[in-house]
Design an enzyme around this catalytic site. Structure first.
Site, mmCIF file in Angstrom:
data_model
loop_
_atom_site.group_PDB
_atom_site.id
_atom_site.type_symbol
_atom_site.label_atom_id
_atom_site.label_comp_id
_atom_site.label_asym_id
_atom_site.label_seq_id
_atom_site.Cartn_x
_atom_site.Cartn_y
_atom_site.Cartn_z
ATOM 1 N N ASP A 123 0.879 -1.397 0.064
ATOM 2 C CA ASP A 123 -0.073 0.014 -0.146
ATOM 3 C C ASP A 123 0.887 1.381 -0.037
ATOM 4 O OD1 ASP A 123 -2.269 -1.419 0.176
ATOM 5 O OD2 ASP A 123 -2.505 -1.331 2.056
ATOM 6 N N ASP A 141 -6.811 -1.318 -4.961
ATOM 7 C CA ASP A 141 -8.111 -0.919 -4.037
ATOM 8 C C ASP A 141 -9.003 0.065 -4.766
ATOM 9 O OD1 ASP A 141 -6.957 -2.682 -2.033
ATOM 10 O OD2 ASP A 141 -5.887 -0.848 -1.256
#
Length: 166
Positions: A123, A141
């Protein structure tokens, strides 16, 4: 009798490849240029921040001992298979749904690759306001969320009138 693939929603699978290239490319750049926890400010309220997610969204089940890696991998594979089947059954002209499915598949495969290759999801997008930070996320995402939003949007749009047969 099978139908030509270009007349089905599978015609939109090229978008899966685009999402994968952008997602995996961004993660590669983070892995090559950042140490875990490094942060670089981009704009007010937006940072690049290298984080590892061993769970799902919002680090759900991140501290569960490792079994969740395979659980979430199985879910991603199952969802991808279902969405590819839905694309095959839909017409290529059903753009909104097929784009949504392709975005979700691309995002799911991007995170699946991370889970299987690294054991965690990379991330890097850190959105914040003042001292409040949203959960760090990645481009996969984002693709999944945009795809889901498009599916919801499609549900509110008027359906085209059925052609009357004479």
């Amino acid at each position: 009798m099978s139908k030509p693939l270009c007349s089905t929603g599978l015609r939109w699978l090229w978008l899966v490849v685009v999402v994968l290239i952008i997602d995996l490319g961004s993660k590669y750049l983070i892995l090559q240029n950042f140490a875990l926890g490094d942060t670089v400010g981009l704009f007010p309220s937006l940072n690049l921040h290298y984080a590892r997610n061993y769970g799902a969204a919002f680090s759900f089940l991140a501290d569960s001992g490792g079994w969740q890696r395979w659980f979430f991998a199985g879910i991603a594979i199952g969802i991808c298979v279902i969405l590819v089947a839905m694309m095959y059954r839909s017409k290529a002209t059903q753009k909104l749904n097929n784009i949504a499915y392709a975005l979700i598949i691309g995002g799911a495969l991007g995170n699946l690759f991370d889970r299987l290759w690294h054991g965690f999801v990379v991330d890097m997008i850190d959105f914040y306001v003042g001292d409040w930070h949203f959960a760090t996320f990645n481009l996969a995402d984002s693709a999944i969320c945009i795809g889901a939003a498009l599916i919801v949007l499609e549900g509110f749009l008027p359906k085209p009138a059925a052609k009357e047969q004479a």
